[in-house]
Design a protein around this motif. Sequence first.
Motif, PDB file in Angstrom:
ATOM      1  N   VAL A 170      27.926  55.682  39.644  1.00 15.16           N
ATOM      2  CA  VAL A 170      27.449  55.874  38.276  1.00 15.16           C
ATOM      3  C   VAL A 170      26.604  54.665  37.885  1.00 15.16           C
ATOM      4  O   VAL A 170      26.782  53.564  38.414  1.00 15.16           O
ATOM      5  N   GLN A 171      25.661  54.887  36.976  1.00 14.96           N
ATOM      6  CA  GLN A 171      24.793  53.794  36.525  1.00 14.96           C
ATOM      7  C   GLN A 171      25.369  53.160  35.264  1.00 14.96           C
ATOM      8  O   GLN A 171      25.631  53.842  34.279  1.00 14.96           O
ATOM      9  N   VAL A 172      25.562  51.838  35.337  1.00 13.64           N
ATOM     10  CA  VAL A 172      26.178  51.097  34.230  1.00 13.64           C
ATOM     11  C   VAL A 172      25.170  50.076  33.687  1.00 13.64           C
ATOM     12  O   VAL A 172      24.474  49.409  34.455  1.00 13.64           O
ATOM     13  N   THR A 173      25.101  49.962  32.361  1.00 14.90           N
ATOM     14  CA  THR A 173      24.295  48.912  31.730  1.00 14.90           C
ATOM     15  C   THR A 173      25.144  47.644  31.660  1.00 14.90           C
ATOM     16  O   THR A 173      26.204  47.628  31.040  1.00 14.90           O
ATOM     17  N   PHE A 174      24.666  46.583  32.319  1.00  9.84           N
ATOM     18  CA  PHE A 174      25.424  45.335  32.419  1.00  9.84           C
ATOM     19  C   PHE A 174      24.629  44.209  31.771  1.00  9.84           C
ATOM     20  O   PHE A 174      23.480  43.948  32.124  1.00  9.84           O
ATOM     21  N   ASN A 175      25.258  43.553  30.786  1.00  6.95           N
ATOM     22  CA  ASN A 175      24.653  42.418  30.087  1.00  6.95           C
ATOM     23  C   ASN A 175      25.471  41.176  30.424  1.00  6.95           C
ATOM     24  O   ASN A 175      26.582  40.996  29.950  1.00  6.95           O
ATOM     25  N   ASN A 176      24.889  40.330  31.256  1.00  8.82           N
ATOM     26  CA  ASN A 176      25.578  39.114  31.688  1.00  8.82           C
ATOM     27  C   ASN A 176      24.945  37.907  31.006  1.00  8.82           C
ATOM     28  O   ASN A 176      23.940  37.372  31.460  1.00  8.82           O
ATOM     29  N   GLY A 177      25.512  37.522  29.867  1.00 13.81           N
ATOM     30  CA  GLY A 177      25.008  36.346  29.153  1.00 13.81           C
ATOM     31  C   GLY A 177      23.595  36.510  28.645  1.00 13.81           C
ATOM     32  O   GLY A 177      22.829  35.547  28.629  1.00 13.81           O
ATOM     33  N   GLY A 178      23.235  37.737  28.227  1.00 13.07           N
ATOM     34  CA  GLY A 178      21.890  37.973  27.707  1.00 13.07           C
ATOM     35  C   GLY A 178      20.931  38.573  28.714  1.00 13.07           C
ATOM     36  O   GLY A 178      19.846  39.028  28.351  1.00 13.07           O
ATOM     37  N   GLU A 179      21.306  38.601  29.988  1.00 11.39           N
ATOM     38  CA  GLU A 179      20.465  39.191  31.026  1.00 11.39           C
ATOM     39  C   GLU A 179      20.935  40.624  31.266  1.00 11.39           C
ATOM     40  O   GLU A 179      21.998  40.849  31.844  1.00 11.39           O
TER      41      GLU A 179
ATOM     42  N   VAL B 117      35.343  52.498  34.440  1.00 13.98           N
ATOM     43  CA  VAL B 117      33.897  52.339  34.355  1.00 13.98           C
ATOM     44  C   VAL B 117      33.268  53.692  34.018  1.00 13.98           C
ATOM     45  O   VAL B 117      33.538  54.699  34.676  1.00 13.98           O
ATOM     46  N   HIS B 118      32.435  53.691  32.956  1.00 12.28           N
ATOM     47  CA  HIS B 118      31.725  54.904  32.555  1.00 12.28           C
ATOM     48  C   HIS B 118      30.248  54.574  32.367  1.00 12.28           C
ATOM     49  O   HIS B 118      29.893  53.463  31.958  1.00 12.28           O
ATOM     50  N   SER B 119      29.416  55.559  32.651  1.00 11.80           N
ATOM     51  CA  SER B 119      27.977  55.330  32.530  1.00 11.80           C
ATOM     52  C   SER B 119      27.548  55.156  31.084  1.00 11.80           C
ATOM     53  O   SER B 119      26.513  54.528  30.808  1.00 11.80           O
ATOM     54  N   ASP B 120      28.324  55.698  30.132  1.00 13.11           N
ATOM     55  CA  ASP B 120      27.941  55.619  28.727  1.00 13.11           C
ATOM     56  C   ASP B 120      28.587  54.454  27.987  1.00 13.11           C
ATOM     57  O   ASP B 120      28.434  54.321  26.784  1.00 13.11           O
ATOM     58  N   ILE B 121      29.334  53.609  28.691  1.00 15.78           N
ATOM     59  CA  ILE B 121      29.956  52.430  28.065  1.00 15.78           C
ATOM     60  C   ILE B 121      29.397  51.174  28.741  1.00 15.78           C
ATOM     61  O   ILE B 121      29.708  50.904  29.906  1.00 15.78           O
ATOM     62  N   PRO B 122      28.533  50.407  28.062  1.00 17.40           N
ATOM     63  CA  PRO B 122      27.979  49.189  28.676  1.00 17.40           C
ATOM     64  C   PRO B 122      29.054  48.123  28.851  1.00 17.40           C
ATOM     65  O   PRO B 122      30.044  48.081  28.122  1.00 17.40           O
TER      66      PRO B 122
END
Length: 427
Positions: free
Chosen positions: A150-159, A195-200
């Motif tokens: 699944v595709q996950v939106t990942f924000n690591n410290g602003g990136e 882990v869900h694709s709609d939950i960043p």
Amino acid sequence: MKNVKSVLCSALVWTFVISTLSITFLGFVMYEATKASVQVTTDGEQQLVRTHADTIEGLLAELNVTLEPHDRLSHELSQPITYGMDIEYTQSKTINLAVGKEANRFHTTAATVGEFLNDQQLELKDRDYISHDMASPIKDGMKLEVKKAVQVTFNNGGEKQKIWTTASTVNDFLNKQNVTLDEMDQLNVSKTDKVHSDIPISITRIEKVKDVVEEEVEYTVITRKDDSIPKGEERIISDGEVGLVTKEYEVTITNGEETNRELVKETVERESQDQIVALGTKTEAPKAEPNHVTASADKAKASQEPAVTNVVATSTTSDTSTTPSRSSDSGAKTLYMKATAYSANCPGCSGITATGINLKENPDKKVIAVDPSVIPLGSRVWVEGYGYAVAGDTGGAIQGNKIDVFIPSKSEAGSFGHRTVQVKILE
């Protein structure tokens, strides 16, 4: 005579035995000669079989093979046996397949994992996970696991980035990405969450660092009237000396940006020394006795002459009158702002500010560029580490809580960098 009969009897016996054996041998040869030769392939192993069976079913019975519902046979059971026939038999195997949370049991005659998945019309991408290699042979009772990515939106410290993953939990995802959390970092979800694709998944990186800043403390100019010096003349009695203060701040950095600055320690390294200036008030005595009219005129002129006002003072003496050079800023509005520096010597720069100040002709003047909606143009301000200045300029990049301080030297302006400073709006 007896001997002759005995010999004849023995000859008859042997003749009978030999005849019986010959008939039996001929019968065996005839039986074998009438068998049909067929090739049987069982689970990939080939063997040549000679049989008197009339049908495929009879042949399997001779081979002690019991056909199960999910087994595969190349011919119908009722099909007659013919010489040279090629018969293929594959025994089915059970396999346990889990795709995500769904698990099922299958019977298959596929030879490999890839063939089995193809039979099930299960399409896999390179990013998907499968527990066995596609070329692995199928074994009875095999447990096969498939995880669709699944595709996950990942924000690591602003990136921010989008990542395909087969991780089942947030903790598993972070481990797969080799991401660790420091003590002060904040995770927007629980590590045990699915882990869900709609939950960043977002990590706010927080750290506290120490910042030590040296600041100059401007000296105060104190003007004192002196009747031993000609009127209007100024003389420096004592040179002023700039003081030095070391300030230690605890700075909070959030995702690489400073979000808070707290003063934890302040040390006076050198006290500032006041500059004492004597302002002359002595007048010359008249050389000739003025007539009544002239004396009256001089007296009127003297009565209209304004008293001398001291420019600066922070202390008083018993025989002099002093006035401070800067007003009290205890009630001033205080802001914390991002500060950069600029000079008037950049290519194409006129050196004229938005309020008309010529910085090239007045390199010692302290001017800051502001957003007029935050600090009105013309305001007198105090800037931490810069001193007292006037809000006399603007800039396209100066918006919100940002200022640009004027520094005459282009190299010093370039090395000023970015810093958060305290700004007091005095008037």
